[in-house]
Design a protein around this motif. Structure first.
Motif, PDB file in Angstrom:
ATOM      1  N   ASP A   4       0.788  -1.188   0.017  1.00  0.00           N
ATOM      2  CA  ASP A   4      -0.137  -0.117   0.035  1.00  0.00           C
ATOM      3  C   ASP A   4       0.789   1.303  -0.062  1.00  0.00           C
ATOM      4  O   ASP A   4       1.390   1.640   1.024  1.00  0.00           O
ATOM      5  N   THR A   5       1.050   1.854  -1.204  1.00  0.00           N
ATOM      6  CA  THR A   5       1.901   3.042  -1.314  1.00  0.00           C
ATOM      7  C   THR A   5       1.324   4.199  -0.603  1.00  0.00           C
ATOM      8  O   THR A   5       2.009   5.284  -0.290  1.00  0.00           O
ATOM      9  N   GLY A   6       0.071   4.021  -0.246  1.00  0.00           N
ATOM     10  CA  GLY A   6      -0.679   5.185   0.467  1.00  0.00           C
ATOM     11  C   GLY A   6      -0.557   5.083   1.938  1.00  0.00           C
ATOM     12  O   GLY A   6      -0.865   6.012   2.697  1.00  0.00           O
ATOM     13  N   ALA A   7      -0.052   4.001   2.497  1.00  0.00           N
ATOM     14  CA  ALA A   7       0.049   3.848   3.900  1.00  0.00           C
ATOM     15  C   ALA A   7       1.403   4.369   4.515  1.00  0.00           C
ATOM     16  O   ALA A   7       2.328   4.176   3.749  1.00  0.00           O
ATOM     17  N   SER A   8       1.384   5.096   5.489  1.00  0.00           N
ATOM     18  CA  SER A   8       2.697   5.865   5.828  1.00  0.00           C
ATOM     19  C   SER A   8       3.596   4.896   6.584  1.00  0.00           C
ATOM     20  O   SER A   8       4.870   4.959   6.466  1.00  0.00           O
ATOM     21  N   PHE A   9       3.163   3.775   7.040  1.00  0.00           N
ATOM     22  CA  PHE A   9       4.073   2.690   7.738  1.00  0.00           C
ATOM     23  C   PHE A   9       3.447   1.328   7.474  1.00  0.00           C
ATOM     24  O   PHE A   9       2.315   0.927   6.968  1.00  0.00           O
ATOM     25  N   VAL A  10       4.095   0.360   7.943  1.00  0.00           N
ATOM     26  CA  VAL A  10       3.808  -1.031   7.877  1.00  0.00           C
ATOM     27  C   VAL A  10       2.717  -1.164   8.937  1.00  0.00           C
ATOM     28  O   VAL A  10       2.834  -1.034  10.198  1.00  0.00           O
ATOM     29  N   ALA A  11       1.550  -1.786   8.563  1.00  0.00           N
ATOM     30  CA  ALA A  11       0.269  -2.124   9.521  1.00  0.00           C
ATOM     31  C   ALA A  11      -0.145  -3.493   9.734  1.00  0.00           C
ATOM     32  O   ALA A  11      -0.350  -3.786   8.636  1.00  0.00           O
ATOM     33  N   LEU A  12       0.285  -4.108  10.528  1.00  0.00           N
ATOM     34  CA  LEU A  12       0.028  -5.190  11.037  1.00  0.00           C
ATOM     35  C   LEU A  12      -1.536  -5.577  11.346  1.00  0.00           C
ATOM     36  O   LEU A  12      -1.886  -4.860  12.494  1.00  0.00           O
ATOM     37  N   THR A  13      -2.198  -6.351  11.373  1.00  0.00           N
ATOM     38  CA  THR A  13      -3.627  -6.788  11.792  1.00  0.00           C
ATOM     39  C   THR A  13      -3.032  -7.340  13.359  1.00  0.00           C
ATOM     40  O   THR A  13      -2.102  -7.993  13.389  1.00  0.00           O
ATOM     41  N   GLY A  14      -3.992  -7.506  14.062  1.00  0.00           N
ATOM     42  CA  GLY A  14      -3.887  -8.018  15.510  1.00  0.00           C
ATOM     43  C   GLY A  14      -3.508  -9.518  15.319  1.00  0.00           C
ATOM     44  O   GLY A  14      -2.496 -10.007  15.784  1.00  0.00           O
TER      45      GLY A  14
ATOM     46  N   GLU B 262      17.281  -7.437   2.634  1.00  0.00           N
ATOM     47  CA  GLU B 262      17.054  -7.293   3.846  1.00  0.00           C
ATOM     48  C   GLU B 262      16.848  -5.739   4.417  1.00  0.00           C
ATOM     49  O   GLU B 262      17.776  -5.243   4.107  1.00  0.00           O
ATOM     50  N   MET B 263      15.952  -5.554   4.974  1.00  0.00           N
ATOM     51  CA  MET B 263      15.592  -4.157   5.561  1.00  0.00           C
ATOM     52  C   MET B 263      15.668  -4.461   7.157  1.00  0.00           C
ATOM     53  O   MET B 263      14.880  -5.195   7.588  1.00  0.00           O
ATOM     54  N   ARG B 264      16.318  -3.440   7.945  1.00  0.00           N
ATOM     55  CA  ARG B 264      16.221  -3.465   9.294  1.00  0.00           C
ATOM     56  C   ARG B 264      15.598  -2.430  10.028  1.00  0.00           C
ATOM     57  O   ARG B 264      15.467  -1.345   9.347  1.00  0.00           O
ATOM     58  N   ASP B 265      15.062  -2.659  11.047  1.00  0.00           N
ATOM     59  CA  ASP B 265      14.272  -1.467  11.929  1.00  0.00           C
ATOM     60  C   ASP B 265      13.280  -0.839  11.216  1.00  0.00           C
ATOM     61  O   ASP B 265      13.469   0.409  10.631  1.00  0.00           O
ATOM     62  N   VAL B 266      12.305  -1.382  10.881  1.00  0.00           N
ATOM     63  CA  VAL B 266      11.120  -0.953  10.104  1.00  0.00           C
ATOM     64  C   VAL B 266       9.960  -0.099  10.824  1.00  0.00           C
ATOM     65  O   VAL B 266       9.603  -1.445  11.646  1.00  0.00           O
ATOM     66  N   GLU B 267       9.663   0.707  10.967  1.00  0.00           N
ATOM     67  CA  GLU B 267       8.585   1.345  11.564  1.00  0.00           C
ATOM     68  C   GLU B 267       7.192   0.546  11.320  1.00  0.00           C
ATOM     69  O   GLU B 267       7.061   0.399  10.248  1.00  0.00           O
ATOM     70  N   ALA B 268       6.498   0.164  12.302  1.00  0.00           N
ATOM     71  CA  ALA B 268       5.077  -0.398  12.140  1.00  0.00           C
ATOM     72  C   ALA B 268       4.194  -0.235  13.248  1.00  0.00           C
ATOM     73  O   ALA B 268       4.644   0.319  14.344  1.00  0.00           O
ATOM     74  N   ALA B 269       2.876  -0.671  13.050  1.00  0.00           N
ATOM     75  CA  ALA B 269       2.083  -0.443  13.907  1.00  0.00           C
ATOM     76  C   ALA B 269       1.094  -1.742  13.903  1.00  0.00           C
ATOM     77  O   ALA B 269       0.918  -2.299  13.008  1.00  0.00           O
ATOM     78  N   VAL B 270       0.812  -2.146  15.175  1.00  0.00           N
ATOM     79  CA  VAL B 270      -0.225  -3.251  15.238  1.00  0.00           C
ATOM     80  C   VAL B 270      -1.603  -2.600  15.139  1.00  0.00           C
ATOM     81  O   VAL B 270      -1.954  -1.524  16.429  1.00  0.00           O
ATOM     82  N   ILE B 271      -2.379  -2.969  14.417  1.00  0.00           N
ATOM     83  CA  ILE B 271      -3.974  -2.251  14.466  1.00  0.00           C
ATOM     84  C   ILE B 271      -4.836  -3.640  15.136  1.00  0.00           C
ATOM     85  O   ILE B 271      -5.157  -4.326  14.056  1.00  0.00           O
ATOM     86  N   PRO B 272      -4.985  -3.621  16.187  1.00  0.00           N
ATOM     87  CA  PRO B 272      -5.828  -4.760  16.771  1.00  0.00           C
ATOM     88  C   PRO B 272      -7.070  -5.107  16.132  1.00  0.00           C
ATOM     89  O   PRO B 272      -7.616  -6.099  15.874  1.00  0.00           O
ATOM     90  N   GLU B 273      -8.065  -3.837  15.633  1.00  0.00           N
ATOM     91  CA  GLU B 273      -9.194  -4.017  15.218  1.00  0.00           C
ATOM     92  C   GLU B 273      -9.422  -3.129  14.071  1.00  0.00           C
ATOM     93  O   GLU B 273      -9.006  -2.098  13.947  1.00  0.00           O
ATOM     94  N   GLY B 274     -10.226  -3.782  12.893  1.00  0.00           N
ATOM     95  CA  GLY B 274     -10.605  -2.958  11.877  1.00  0.00           C
ATOM     96  C   GLY B 274      -9.822  -2.994  10.535  1.00  0.00           C
ATOM     97  O   GLY B 274     -10.201  -2.394   9.613  1.00  0.00           O
ATOM     98  N   LEU B 275      -8.694  -3.358  10.688  1.00  0.00           N
ATOM     99  CA  LEU B 275      -7.914  -3.607   9.515  1.00  0.00           C
ATOM    100  C   LEU B 275      -7.984  -5.111   8.773  1.00  0.00           C
ATOM    101  O   LEU B 275      -7.822  -6.075   9.563  1.00  0.00           O
TER     102      LEU B 275
END
Length: 177
Positions: free
Chosen positions: A84-94, A136-149
């Motif tokens: 997703d080129t429109g997402a600012s960071f890696v977003a993981l489902t819960g 390999e890429m290291r230390d990649v910003e992400a967020a866990v999105i527990p609900e709604g993704l």
């Protein structure tokens, strides 16, 4: 296909694509935790592709829904994620975060971005390692999105590390000069 169905398909794609517009920096306390590692796999480009970084360009095929996907192995678990080129960071489902061994507390959930339907709540994390097409890429910003993704998103915190992200027909090509 009815106009109503086309509208909802387009709306869903836009909602996911515009899901995140920015993420505050995680504080020094390291909320949420760190993924033990991540690995994304993609079909390499033809052998004559030379991107100057010791590997081939990374080529992803468009699926029938019009999006590009990769199959990461995060924490030893194979996942299916949408690029997703429109997402600012890696977003993981819960669910994907748990499968990858990324743990967080509900107490750590906070606003992490503004999406099409308002504030998005999650837990900022740092992914130790993401491999894609033998790189390999290291230390990649992400967020866990527990609900709604509905699906894990591979966003700009990863993609911006490439010199080029191009779409040629039904292929997305990631390369470094």
């Amino acid at each position: 296909m009815s106009m109503h169905k086309v509208f909802w398909i387009g709306f869903a794609a836009c909602a996911v694509g515009a899901f995140m517009t920015g993420m505050p920096e995680p504080d020094d306390a390291g909320e949420g935790g760190t993924a033990p590692g991540a690995s994304l796999m993609a079909a390499p480009a033809p052998a004559d592709a030379n991107d100057g970084w010791g590997g081939d360009d990374i080529r992803l095929d468009r699926r029938g829904d019009g999006h590009f996907y990769a199959q990461p192995s995060i924490g030893g678990r194979q996942l299916d994620v949408m690029v997703d080129t429109g997402a600012s960071f890696v977003a993981l489902t819960g669910e994907d975060a748990r499968a990858a061994g990324i743990y967080w507390s509900e107490a750590d959930v906070r606003p992490v971005a503004r999406g099409a339907s308002g504030m998005v709540e999650g837990v900022p994390v740092m992914i130790d390692r993401i491999e894609l097409g033998g790189t390999e890429m290291r230390d990649v910003e992400a967020a866990v999105i527990p609900e709604g993704l509905p699906v894990t998103l591979l966003g700009q915190s990863y993609l911006r590390r490439f010199d080029k992200v191009e779409i040629e027909g039904d292929s997305m090509i990631l390369s470094r000069d």
